[in-house]
Every structure is written in C-alpha cells, then in structure tokens.
Design an enzyme around this catalytic site. Structure first.
Site, PDB file in Angstrom:
ATOM      1  N   GLY A  95       0.800  -1.230   0.000  1.00 50.57           N
ATOM      2  CA  GLY A  95       0.000   0.000   0.000  1.00 50.57           C
ATOM      3  C   GLY A  95       0.829   1.275   0.000  1.00 50.57           C
ATOM      4  N   GLU A 137      -1.763  -2.332  -5.064  1.00 51.83           N
ATOM      5  CA  GLU A 137      -2.941  -1.699  -4.450  1.00 51.83           C
ATOM      6  C   GLU A 137      -3.136  -0.313  -5.057  1.00 51.83           C
ATOM      7  OE1 GLU A 137      -2.870  -1.957  -0.159  1.00 51.83           O
ATOM      8  OE2 GLU A 137      -1.869  -3.876  -0.233  1.00 51.83           O
ATOM      9  N   TYR A 261      -5.030  -5.740  13.810  1.00 50.00           N
ATOM     10  CA  TYR A 261      -5.101  -4.344  14.252  1.00 50.00           C
ATOM     11  C   TYR A 261      -6.558  -3.911  14.221  1.00 50.00           C
ATOM     12  CZ  TYR A 261      -5.663  -3.250   9.315  1.00 50.00           C
ATOM     13  OH  TYR A 261      -6.131  -3.216   8.024  1.00 50.00           O
ATOM     14  N   TRP A 349      -2.600  -9.888   8.586  1.00 51.17           N
ATOM     15  CA  TRP A 349      -1.747  -8.709   8.454  1.00 51.17           C
ATOM     16  C   TRP A 349      -1.709  -8.076   9.839  1.00 51.17           C
ATOM     17  CZ3 TRP A 349       1.589  -6.517   5.157  1.00 51.17           C
ATOM     18  CH2 TRP A 349       2.071  -5.243   5.532  1.00 51.17           C
TER      19      TRP A 349
END
Ligand SMILES: *[C@@H]1O[C@H](CO)[C@@H](O)[C@H](O)[C@H]1NC(C)=O
Length: 369
Positions: A95, A137, A261, A349
């Site tokens: 990203g 991405e 997260y 992730w």
C-alpha cells in the site's frame, strides 16, 4: 517386496498424488512487514504454514524487483530455523509503494512485464523463497485490470517454464487483492478484477477483508473488518468471499485476510458508546492500532470490552475512545468461516501486531479444530 510393504507404497503414492494434483495444502499464513518492529528471528514460525515477507520494491525504470535490506535475503533461512517446513513468499509492492505509477506502467507493456517477471523469479530463487506474492494496491481502470490479467498469465507461464528447466518445484504465485472482485474507483466506476486469469494463473488469492471503514472519513463507529453485515450491505468479509466465488474464483483458491489491528474512533459523546454512533475522527494516531496496543489501552484505562457475534467484531471503549478490533473470538469465528466454506485458509496482516502470539495461536487452533 512383501504384499504389506507394497500396499504401504501404494498408499504413499496415493497421498503424494493427491497433494500434487489437488493443489495446495491449507494456508495458515501471515505477513511480516520489515518496518513492523520485530525481527524475522522473533516470529514463532511454528504457528504458520506460509509467511509473506513484505515488501520488495519494483524499480520504476528497469521494473526489476529489489530487496530493501539483508533481512529479506535471510528471511527464509531465519524463519525455517524454528519451523523447517514453513514456506516463504516474497511480497512485492504494498500500500505504500514508493511510486504508485510503477505497477500500471510495468503491466502495460510486454517488455516491461517480462523484465519484472524474469527478475522476480531470479530474486525468489537466489534468496530461497518458495513463492511470489503481488501486492498491487490497486489497479484503477479496466485497462489496468486487463494488463493485470496479462501479467498473471505470463507470470504463470514463466514460473512453470523455470520449474521445468530447473527441475525444482514451481514457485507459488499469489496476490493480495481487494476483499471483493469489484473495486469502485474515485469516479464511482465499478472496475472488475480479471477473474479468469486469476483463477487460471494464481495458486491463490489473499482477500484483504479489512479497512472497510476508517475514522478519517467515516463519522460513525464501525467494525473495519466485520465478517457479516446483517443489513445486507457490501462491506463484510463474507460478502467479499461469496462475490469472488460467484465471479469464478473457486473457494479452494481463496484465503481470508484477518487484521491483527483495530481502528480507534473518537466518540462525539462519551456517554454514548456503541456501534454506529457519532464519531469525529481518529482517537489515537491515524486511527490504526495494533492488537497489542489495544490490549495495553484496555489494561491502562480499564476499558469496557465486548464481542459482537452478529457481525463478528470485538470492541472496547473508555472515555471518548471507541475501538473496533479482532480479538480471539473474532479471529476464531473468521477462521471457522473460512474452514466451513472450504476456503484454502486464512492469512493475517501482520505478525508484529500480535501479543504473545495469542491471535496467531487461536487462528491455528481454530483451523485445526
Ligand atoms: C452488533 O452490530 C450491529 C451492526 O453494527 C448492531 O446493529 C448491533 O446493535 C450490535 N450488537 C451489539 C450487542 O452491540
């Protein structure tokens, strides 16, 4: 040879045949991000079948794949110390790639695709990786999606040719894609992934089933990675997975992404915490908060905790901070969903955000349950 021994050989032959003709074993995967804050040697690799080493760069002139540091060259040997059978894949892009125009430019011409493909294979082989993972991405136009399809087909042909000439097992070829097969771009156009090339040429797809909402633009508290949306909206992991299957990528080539997260919203009214209540931005940093920091926030503030099993999300709040995140309950429910729907597996992730391997351990246990 005694009949019994012959029979054992026959069984062994069957097992080997099944593994090669029916593709991959399951994927209990996770990304390691070089800037995540833990060394590769700190990864408990016994909890994973596959580890993605993120991210290699692409040179914007030559389109060669380059490794940012020595830790990439040593990654495979390092993580295989604790688990000799863990497979490693080199993830390319991400990203925060230096120049977002590099992928579209590379994919647009046969010669630059070839430079990228040849160099990716050489880098993977010379550094001991078992595979390559594309993290573009994101493609933004129908033309870029078509170029992605060409890239994947040519990449598969090159990987197979290299395996045939080297006598080694083929490199794995995977990609991290949007959670669903259609991306709505900034002009509100629906851009479809090239699903036929994907189904034909990739070993599997990592579906990034997270970041559906973010406090920077969504003014109500939300679960950024819900598995279900009872209102029937498009932003849920199950919606994305079913859409990929409907579009033509088989379940056994889909791997469900889970985030280690959460996202922290700032409540407008501390007396009104909950899902879908008014919020006005990020409560902590840019809103993204590692699981281990969520647990610290809870401990330090005596935050109230809960689990919403309807949508599959944990949450906690204290004062004007409200966090939607994945704890062991959410991770377990998602992994069981992946298993029940006969997906190839799950990936996380990313590893440095876990706390004492609690989420990684839970994911593995739920998959094996
Ligand atoms: C669970 O989430 C849904 C959707 O956001 C919400 O409508 C529902 O009230 C939540 N349930 C609980 C118990 O918080």
């Amino acid at each position: 040879m005694a009949p019994k021994t012959m029979f054992s050989f026959f069984l062994l032959f069957l097992v080997v045949e099944f593994q090669t003709s029916f593709g991959q074993d399951s994927v209990n995967g996770a990304y390691w991000s070089a800037d995540g804050g833990i060394a590769a040697s700190d990864i408990d690799s016994t909890l994973f079948t596959h580890l993605f080493c993120a991210f290699a760069n692409v040179d914007s002139q030559s389109y060669a794949v380059t490794l940012p540091s020595d830790s990439f060259s040593q990654f495979t040997a390092t993580v295989q110390t604790k688990n000799p059978s863990v497979k490693t894949l080199l993830s390319i892009g991400g990203g925060n790639i230096a120049d977002p125009n590099t992928f579209p430019a590379m994919a647009s011409q046969p010669s630059s695709r070839k430079s990228f493909i040849d160099s990716s294979i050489a880098v993977a082989r010379s550094n001991g990786f078992s595979g390559l993972d594309l993290d573009w991405e994101y493609p933004r136009t129908p033309g870029q999606m078509a170029d992605l399809g060409s890239l994947l087909d040519e990449w598969r042909a090159a990987v197979d040719a290299e395996a045939a000439s080297s006598g080694k097992p083929s490199l794995l070829l995977t990609a991290a894609f949007y959670y669903a097969p259609t991306i709505v771009n900034a002009s509100d156009d629906s851009i479809d992934y090239p699903v036929e090339a994907i189904a034909r040429s990739l070993d599997w797809v990592n579906a990034m089933a997270y970041d559906f909402y973010d406090p920077s633009w969504y003014k109500l508290t939300q679960a950024h990675s819900a598995l279900y949306d009872p209102s029937g909206g498009p932003f849920s992991g199950s919606h994305g997975i079913q859409a990929w299957i409907t579009a033509g990528v088989p379940a056994e080539k889909l791997v469900l992404g889970v985030p280690f997260y959460g996202k922290a919203w700032r409540l407008v009214d501390a007396g009104n915490p909950g899902f879908l209540v008014p919020a006005d931005g990020a409560a902590i940093g840019d809103g993204n908060i590692a699981y281990k920091d969520v647990k610290e926030f809870i401990a330090q503030n005596g935050a109230t905790q809960g689990y919403n099993s309807t949508i599959v999300s944990n949450y906690c709040y204290s004062g004007t901070t409200w966090i939607g995140y994945d704890d062991v309950q959410s991770i377990s429910a998602k992994v069981l969903y992946a298993k029940d729907n006969r997906l190839l597996g799950y990936f996380a992730w990313q590893v440095s955000q876990d706390l004492n391997w609690a989420l990684s351990q839970q994911a593995k246990e739920s998959w094996e349950a």
